[in-house]
Design an enzyme around this catalytic site. Structure first.
Site, PDB file in Angstrom:
ATOM      1  N   THR A  44     -12.714  11.140  -3.272  1.00  0.00           N
ATOM      2  CA  THR A  44     -11.624  10.579  -2.473  1.00  0.00           C
ATOM      3  C   THR A  44     -11.826  10.902  -1.002  1.00  0.00           C
ATOM      4  O   THR A  44     -12.868  11.441  -0.607  1.00  0.00           O
ATOM      5  CB  THR A  44     -10.247  11.032  -3.037  1.00  0.00           C
ATOM      6  OG1 THR A  44      -9.227  10.300  -2.360  1.00  0.00           O
ATOM      7  CG2 THR A  44      -9.980  12.517  -2.865  1.00  0.00           C
ATOM      8  N   LYS A  60     -15.669   8.907   0.482  1.00  0.00           N
ATOM      9  CA  LYS A  60     -16.019   7.716  -0.303  1.00  0.00           C
ATOM     10  C   LYS A  60     -17.231   6.944   0.220  1.00  0.00           C
ATOM     11  O   LYS A  60     -17.961   6.347  -0.557  1.00  0.00           O
ATOM     12  CB  LYS A  60     -14.817   6.775  -0.384  1.00  0.00           C
ATOM     13  CG  LYS A  60     -13.745   7.225  -1.370  1.00  0.00           C
ATOM     14  CD  LYS A  60     -12.633   6.190  -1.433  1.00  0.00           C
ATOM     15  CE  LYS A  60     -11.661   6.512  -2.537  1.00  0.00           C
ATOM     16  NZ  LYS A  60     -10.694   5.430  -2.746  1.00  0.00           N
ATOM     17  N   ASP A  90     -11.843   1.255  -7.918  1.00  0.00           N
ATOM     18  CA  ASP A  90     -10.587   0.818  -7.269  1.00  0.00           C
ATOM     19  C   ASP A  90     -10.379  -0.688  -7.460  1.00  0.00           C
ATOM     20  O   ASP A  90      -9.245  -1.151  -7.585  1.00  0.00           O
ATOM     21  CB  ASP A  90     -10.622   1.117  -5.757  1.00  0.00           C
ATOM     22  CG  ASP A  90     -10.333   2.589  -5.466  1.00  0.00           C
ATOM     23  OD1 ASP A  90      -9.684   3.248  -6.302  1.00  0.00           O
ATOM     24  OD2 ASP A  90     -10.759   3.072  -4.406  1.00  0.00           O
TER      25      ASP A  90
HETATM   26  P1  NAP Z   1      -7.980   4.260   5.174  1.00  0.00           P
HETATM   27  O1  NAP Z   1      -9.337   3.780   4.840  1.00  0.00           O
HETATM   28  O2  NAP Z   1      -7.805   5.415   6.082  1.00  0.00           O
HETATM   29  O3  NAP Z   1      -7.181   2.988   5.806  1.00  0.00           O
HETATM   30  C1  NAP Z   1      -5.859   3.120   6.251  1.00  0.00           C
HETATM   31  C2  NAP Z   1      -5.333   1.754   6.703  1.00  0.00           C
HETATM   32  O4  NAP Z   1      -3.958   1.900   7.037  1.00  0.00           O
HETATM   33  C3  NAP Z   1      -6.023   1.217   7.937  1.00  0.00           C
HETATM   34  O5  NAP Z   1      -6.031  -0.181   7.854  1.00  0.00           O
HETATM   35  C4  NAP Z   1      -5.106   1.698   9.068  1.00  0.00           C
HETATM   36  O6  NAP Z   1      -5.128   0.876  10.189  1.00  0.00           O
HETATM   37  C5  NAP Z   1      -3.764   1.561   8.403  1.00  0.00           C
HETATM   38  N1  NAP Z   1      -2.762   2.484   8.966  1.00  0.00           N
HETATM   39  C6  NAP Z   1      -2.750   3.828   8.863  1.00  0.00           C
HETATM   40  N2  NAP Z   1      -1.666   4.329   9.495  1.00  0.00           N
HETATM   41  C7  NAP Z   1      -1.006   3.273  10.018  1.00  0.00           C
HETATM   42  C8  NAP Z   1       0.170   3.138  10.783  1.00  0.00           C
HETATM   43  N3  NAP Z   1       0.907   4.194  11.151  1.00  0.00           N
HETATM   44  N4  NAP Z   1       0.556   1.897  11.164  1.00  0.00           N
HETATM   45  C9  NAP Z   1      -0.160   0.829  10.815  1.00  0.00           C
HETATM   46  N5  NAP Z   1      -1.300   0.876  10.079  1.00  0.00           N
HETATM   47  C10 NAP Z   1      -1.711   2.093   9.681  1.00  0.00           C
HETATM   48  O7  NAP Z   1      -7.161   4.655   3.863  1.00  0.00           O
HETATM   49  P2  NAP Z   1      -7.270   3.958   2.411  1.00  0.00           P
HETATM   50  O8  NAP Z   1      -8.231   4.700   1.576  1.00  0.00           O
HETATM   51  O9  NAP Z   1      -7.463   2.501   2.602  1.00  0.00           O
HETATM   52  O10 NAP Z   1      -5.811   4.270   1.808  1.00  0.00           O
HETATM   53  C11 NAP Z   1      -4.691   3.593   2.321  1.00  0.00           C
HETATM   54  C12 NAP Z   1      -3.468   3.815   1.420  1.00  0.00           C
HETATM   55  O11 NAP Z   1      -3.700   3.290   0.127  1.00  0.00           O
HETATM   56  C13 NAP Z   1      -3.083   5.277   1.229  1.00  0.00           C
HETATM   57  O12 NAP Z   1      -1.686   5.361   1.240  1.00  0.00           O
HETATM   58  C14 NAP Z   1      -3.638   5.606  -0.143  1.00  0.00           C
HETATM   59  O13 NAP Z   1      -2.920   6.641  -0.767  1.00  0.00           O
HETATM   60  C15 NAP Z   1      -3.412   4.281  -0.850  1.00  0.00           C
HETATM   61  N6  NAP Z   1      -4.323   4.099  -2.004  1.00  0.00           N
HETATM   62  C16 NAP Z   1      -3.756   4.013  -3.234  1.00  0.00           C
HETATM   63  C17 NAP Z   1      -4.575   3.830  -4.331  1.00  0.00           C
HETATM   64  C18 NAP Z   1      -3.971   3.727  -5.689  1.00  0.00           C
HETATM   65  O14 NAP Z   1      -4.710   3.849  -6.681  1.00  0.00           O
HETATM   66  N7  NAP Z   1      -2.685   3.482  -5.805  1.00  0.00           N
HETATM   67  C19 NAP Z   1      -5.977   3.729  -4.178  1.00  0.00           C
HETATM   68  C20 NAP Z   1      -6.518   3.810  -2.882  1.00  0.00           C
HETATM   69  C21 NAP Z   1      -5.667   3.999  -1.791  1.00  0.00           C
HETATM   70  P3  NAP Z   1      -6.197   1.121  11.384  1.00  0.00           P
HETATM   71  O15 NAP Z   1      -7.428   0.385  10.994  1.00  0.00           O
HETATM   72  O16 NAP Z   1      -5.531   0.555  12.581  1.00  0.00           O
HETATM   73  O17 NAP Z   1      -6.400   2.615  11.495  1.00  0.00           O
END
Ligand code: NAP
Length: 278
Positions: free
Chosen positions: A67, A71, A107
């Site tokens: 995680t 990744k 995923d």
């Molecule tokens: P990541 O690669 O860090 O991407 C985060 C994304 O959210 C980016 O597009 C970022 O935009 C945006 N973001 C972050 N903070 C923000 C804010 N305050 N306002 C607007 N946009 C914001 O993270 P990730 O791995 O994709 O994970 C994202 C979410 O999905 C997390 O909450 C994670 O727990 C969840 N998730 C859940 C599962 C599941 O199995 N349910 C699996 C994977 C992930 P920028 O590009 O502008 O930074």
């Protein structure tokens, strides 16, 4: 659970890692199936990732989940990748077989299960966020032949990069929408929040205008803690169907479990174990 000399160990690695619910979910599955295995969460600092992964070859570890923030960086230490892991350039699962390391991304399949019962090929979808999860969601939607796709991301260039990725991999046109402007040509059939906005500890809410959420639409928030974010509460009030990230979490975990053990895990036990924690 009794830990013995014969007990096989699986784990999730990340940094930090204490928030992970994967141990709860996988240990529930091992227990239900009476497998002599256990699952732990291990904090691996970024500087030590290479040594850790290479070292797996010398062990009898059952399997590893990966995680944030490892990744993408894990890829260079693996011997072979699944098609999804290759295309997305991210892995969340490693299996060690005869001293070789195989990387997978479960995923995508986890998210695909969230779309069961929806005719994706006749639907339009809006993805909010273009990070790792946003990319996996976009891949899944395109693999299921989504009809029209919109992507909005805080950093617009990253949203546009995802649009170009989709065009390259699937030869499909998606539209990048400036974040917060919501000027879509339609209210989409599927809306997916892939940002952490609304998550416990982060808070906030996605201020999506009501006219974007139509009655009967499917609104999915990948967040599972809290179980119902403000986005889901609003969507429900407006007559949309809603789903949190629990199903994706459980199904990506189940797919990893099957890769390591060859056994279909008990989904209900895994889901129940997690629900007791959130
Ligand atoms: P990541 O690669 O860090 O991407 C985060 C994304 O959210 C980016 O597009 C970022 O935009 C945006 N973001 C972050 N903070 C923000 C804010 N305050 N306002 C607007 N946009 C914001 O993270 P990730 O791995 O994709 O994970 C994202 C979410 O999905 C997390 O909450 C994670 O727990 C969840 N998730 C859940 C599962 C599941 O199995 N349910 C699996 C994977 C992930 P920028 O590009 O502008 O930074």
């Amino acid at each position: 659970m009794e830990i013995r000399g014969t007990t096989k160990v699986a784990m999730v690695i990340g940094h930090p890692i204490t928030h992970s619910l994967s141990p709860v979910m996988h240990n529930a599955a091992f227990k239900a199936l009476r497998l002599d295995s256990c699952y732990i969460a291990l904090d691996v600092i970024p500087e030590g990732l290479g040594d850790f992964i290479k070292g797996l070859k010398a062990t009898n570890v059952l399997g590893v989940n990966i995680t944030i923030p490892h990744k993408e960086n894990a890829i260079e230490y693996l011997d072979e990748l699944s098609e999804e892991a290759t295309v997305l350039n991210t892995v969340n699962t490693i299996k060690v077989t005869n001293g070789r390391l195989f990387g997978y991304n479960t995923d995508i399949v986890g998210f695909e299960r969230c779309l069961e019962g929806i005719d994706v090929s006749k639907s339009s979808a809006l993805i909010i966020g273009a990070g790792g999860a946003g990319k996996a969601v976009a891949y899944a939607l395109c693999r299921l032949n989504i009809n029209r796709l919109y992507i909005t991301n805080r950093t617009e260039e990253k949203g546009q990069k995802l649009v170009r990725f989709i065009d390259k991999v699937f030869n499909r046109e998606a539209q990048s929408i400036p974040f917060g402007q919501w000027n879509l040509p339609e209210a989409p059939d599927i809306i997916v929040n892939t940002t952490p906005i609304g998550m416990k500890g982060i808070g906030g809410s996605i201020n999506i205008p009501y006219h974007i959420i139509k009655k009967g639409a499917m609104v999915i928030d990948l967040i599972y803690n809290p179980p119902k974010t403000e986005l889901l509460k609003t969507a429900e009030r407006l007559g949309a169907r809603v789903q949190n990230g629990l199903k994706m979490l459980v199904y990506q975990g189940a797919a990893s479990f099957k890769i390591w053990t060859g056994i279909e895990p008990p989904i209900e036990e895994m889901e129940k174990a997690i629900q007791e924690y959130v």
